[in-house]
Design an enzyme around this catalytic site. Structure first.
Site: not given
Ligand SMILES: NC(=O)c1ccc[n+]([C@@H]2O[C@H](COP(=O)([O-])OP(=O)(O)OC[C@H]3O[C@@H](n4cnc5c(N)ncnc54)[C@H](OP(=O)(O)O)[C@@H]3O)[C@@H](O)[C@H]2O)c1
Length: 320
Positions: A128, A203, A271
């Protein structure tokens, strides 16, 4: 049965019926595609797993290598040491990282995915992020013949784990038609909304609608509690009428219990709302309630609720 127990049972039945559908097994696709998946977080880990289960040849990359090791331990596929290495030879590269800057860092630069992606390949970004970064990456990719699709998702962790995400796409029709059968591995609906950026804009509409709704739901639930009503009965009755919503079905009971240690994190919502508010400055849309709710979420963060679910707006109204 005590009121508290009844609420817990109601919550459990609602969570089962709406948010945590049983794992749906998706059959292997007839066409195997070589794909890369960058970012094995809460969302990316299971999404990449569904791609592997569908029979695609998956190479994953995660900044913290332990998650990539855990993924290859559970799924058929391999891990790479950099986004660039993961993208080598891939027809489609998926990314699902945190925000705009995270996205730039895994796609652009010497170790980024674009450095290795070839002409005719497609980057499908499930982060997102802003519509602006989508257009920026699309323009950079186009210089090397790489197509770009912004493809943010809705459905949360449960949707990712069950392969039932809703995917809102922006990009060229030809690239979308090629990517769609592959995206299907983790989705229940995949829709092309318009040109690059249209997926992210859709979104944003989703998050704007949720923000105001959750504040209204918090105020209603708190009002009912203060009035001494049986909230189990209230939720049961009004969820059959015009006030019904996904948030009411899945969150009203836990809100009344003051439980927020699950779900979509306040940090992520802030965010997302920041992206919406910036975009509104560009297109002139008025977002007074969204701006207010964003400030309420800042107060939740100040209470230590950074990782609480977005329904924690209830915590503020209940503890004023
Ligand atoms: N969680 C939800 O319910 C949900 C629903 C809809 C949309 N989203 C969106 O989907 C996206 C991911 O969400 P998530 O819940 O999966 O987040 P998350 O669990 O915090 O995972 C984030 C991922 O991105 C990687 N990452 C972050 N910054 C990075 C960087 N600078 N370089 C390389 N890798 C990086 C992290 O690596 P590390 O493991 O090394 O930290 C991890 O693999 C976000 O944009 C969020 O807004 C989430």
């Amino acid at each position: 049965m005590r009121a508290g127990e009844a609420l817990i049972r109601l919550a459990a039945s609602r969570l089962t019926s709406h948010a945590e559908k049983p794992q749906q097994s998706k059959s292997e696709t007839s066409t195997m595609t070589k794909v890369a998946f960058i970012g094995l977080g809460v969302m990316g880990f299971p999404m990449a797993g569904h791609l592997a289960a569908a029979g695609h040849d998956v190479t994953v990359y995660n900044r913290t290598p332990a998650k990539a090791e855990a993924w290859t331990g559970q799924h058929k596929g391999s891990a790479a040491a950099s986004p660039r290495e993961a993208a080598a030879g891939a027809e489609i590269v998926f990314s699902c990282v945190g925000n705009d800057d995270d996205l730039r860092s895994v796609i652009l630069g010497g170790e980024g995915a674009f450095a290795e992606m070839g002409e005719g390949s497609i980057l499908v970004d499930n982060t997102t992020a802003s519509a602006e970064v989508a257009r920026e990456l699309a323009a950079t990719g186009a210089e090397s013949g790489i197509a770009f699709i912004d493809a943010p998702v809705s459905g949360g962790q449960a949707g990712a784990e069950n392969g039932q995400l809703t995917v809102m796409c922006g990009g060229e029709r030809a690239a979308f038609d090629r990517a769609r059968p592959v995206i299907d591995a983790f989705a229940r609906a995949v829709t092309l909304m318009g040109p690059v950026g249209a997926g992210q804009l859709t979104k944003m509409v989703n998050q704007i609608c949720i923000a105001g709704l959750l504040q209204g739901l918090s105020e209603g639930m708190n009002f009912g509690q203060k009035a001494g009503l049986d909230m189990e009965k209230v939720i049961d009755v009004i969820s059959k009428g015009a006030a019904q919503s996904w948030q009411m079905d899945n969150r009203a009971v836990t809100m009344c219990e003051g439980k927020f240690d699950f779900g979509f994190a306040v940090d992520w919502m802030r965010k997302d709302l920041g992206i919406c508010l910036t975009e509104a400055q560009n297109n002139g849309a008025r977002l007074p309630v969204t701006a207010l709710v964003d400030q309420f979420y800042a107060q939740v963060q100040a209470c230590g609720g950074n990782r609480w679910d977005t329904s924690s707006l209830m915590h503020l109204v209940a503890n004023d």
